[in-house]
Design a protein around this motif. Structure first.
Motif, short mmCIF file in Angstrom:
data_model
loop_
_atom_site.label_atom_id
_atom_site.label_comp_id
_atom_site.label_asym_id
_atom_site.label_seq_id
_atom_site.Cartn_x
_atom_site.Cartn_y
_atom_site.Cartn_z
N GLY A 281 0.80 -1.22 0.00
CA GLY A 281 0.00 0.00 0.00
C GLY A 281 0.82 1.26 0.00
N ASN A 282 2.14 1.11 -0.15
CA ASN A 282 2.99 2.30 -0.16
C ASN A 282 2.86 3.01 -1.50
N GLY B 282 -6.73 -6.69 16.97
CA GLY B 282 -7.23 -6.81 15.61
C GLY B 282 -6.62 -5.84 14.62
N LEU B 283 -5.83 -4.88 15.11
CA LEU B 283 -5.22 -3.91 14.19
C LEU B 283 -3.84 -4.42 13.75
N LYS C 264 -3.65 -1.98 7.56
CA LYS C 264 -5.07 -1.78 7.79
C LYS C 264 -5.45 -0.37 7.33
N PRO C 265 -6.66 -0.17 6.83
CA PRO C 265 -7.02 1.11 6.22
C PRO C 265 -7.26 2.22 7.23
N GLY D 148 -5.66 6.36 3.62
CA GLY D 148 -4.31 5.94 3.94
C GLY D 148 -4.33 4.55 4.53
N ARG D 149 -3.18 4.23 5.20
CA ARG D 149 -3.04 2.89 5.74
C ARG D 149 -2.16 2.97 6.99
N VAL D 150 -2.19 1.88 7.75
CA VAL D 150 -1.31 1.76 8.92
C VAL D 150 0.03 1.23 8.42
N ASP D 151 1.07 2.00 8.65
CA ASP D 151 2.38 1.61 8.14
C ASP D 151 3.18 0.82 9.16
#
Length: 317
Positions: free
Chosen positions: A29-30, A48-49, A53-54, A63-66
């Motif tokens: 997702g980068n 759960g994260l 994850k969005p 964005g997303r969780v990097d």
């Protein structure tokens, strides 16, 4: 100019490596060719994260969780990479929410109203919302209790509705139906009887009504008759009682006179009771009679002579 094979291989290898890096970043997702804004959010727990994850605003992914980093105090810092340029107020809350029943999580931005916008490297306020399973869990427990009760009820009903019970119920309903039929027939007979004898019943009721009216109209006379009857009865009772008392007094007076006459020596019985000489004579006569009876039992031949063959009297020698 002829390109050597070693050069071709090197260029191809470099292109393959670049393509591999681009593909890896794309899968993660980068953004390769666009700028990204990096923001941070701290959470006490991130059940759960995970990475990639969005990050959503009103359901739209920005964005997303990097990266997720555990801090020494036990909190978790989530690194958020926002694609493109978005105006996110500084007082925006990065809330951790469930996205499905399986426990999947996402970060949902609740935009604030601050006019100052978050810049690259800022830390947003964070909040953890209860998951769907945590929310549904009380309802699930209640549903399980209800299902357990329903199961016990159905078991009881199944045990009650056995073949024998069903037969008994059928017999009971049959008996009730027959009873209702008999009652219906009886009701019809009663209706027919009342219909045929309605004129007689009307006459009887009319006569009863007339009798009631007569009693009502002659109530005073009936009361007077009953009063007179009571008076006569009371007088008769009083008269009979007085006569009985008088007769009893007279009888007692006569008895007292008779006793006085006996004591005075009047009459045969009085003389017998009061004459001493007659008492002595009676006593002497009773004694002589007693001696005679004794001698008669001892010497019966002195007084009675008889012969079995009818002969004459013989003299004693």
């Amino acid at each position: 100019m002829k390109i050597k094979n070693e050069t071709k291989v090197g260029v191809l290898a470099a292109f393959a490596i670049a393509l591999l890096i681009i593909g890896y970043n794309f899968l993660k997702g980068n953004s390769i060719f666009s700028s990204e804004t990096v923001l941070y959010a701290k959470y006490d727990r991130v059940d759960g994260l995970g990475v990639s994850k969005p990050v959503l605003i009103n359901g739209f992914q920005i964005g997303r969780v990097d990266q997720l980093t555990l801090q020494p105090n036990g909190t978790i810092v989530a690194t958020l990479k926002i694609k493109g340029k978005y105006d996110i107020p500084k007082n925006t809350i990065a809330r951790l929410e469930s996205t499905d029943l399986l426990g999947g999580k996402a970060i949902v931005m609740n935009l604030g109203n601050d006019r100052n916008y978050a810049k690259d490297g800022d830390t947003l306020n964070a909040n953890v919302e209860k998951g769907l399973m945590e929310t549904v869990q009380p309802v699930q427990k209640k549903a399980e209790q209800i299902i357990t009760k329903m199961d016990s009820i159905l078991t009881s009903v199944n045990s009650i509705l056995n073949p024998n019970f069903q037969k008994n119920v059928d017999k009971s309903f049959t008996s009730i139906a027959s009873t209702l039929g008999a009652l219906e027939a009886t009701s019809k007979k009663v209706d027919a009887l009342v219909g045929s004898e309605s004129s007689k019943l009307s006459g009887i009721l009319s006569n009863v009504e007339q009798i009631t009216v007569n009693f009502k109209n002659n109530g005073a006379k009936i009361d007077a008759i009953l009063a007179n009857l009571n008076t006569v009865t009371d007088k008769a009772a009083a008269l009979n009682f007085k006569q009985t008392v008088d007769n009893a007094n007279k009888a007692i007076a006569d008895l007292q006179g008779m006793v006085a006459d006996l004591k005075g020596g009047k009459g045969s019985l009085g003389k017998l009771l009061n004459d001493e000489e007659m008492y002595q004579n009676l006593t002497s006569a009773s004694k002589n009679l007693d001696n005679l009876m004794i001698d008669l039992k001892a010497n019966p031949k002195r007084y009675v002579h008889f012969s079995v063959f009818g002969g004459g009297n013989k003299k004693d020698k």
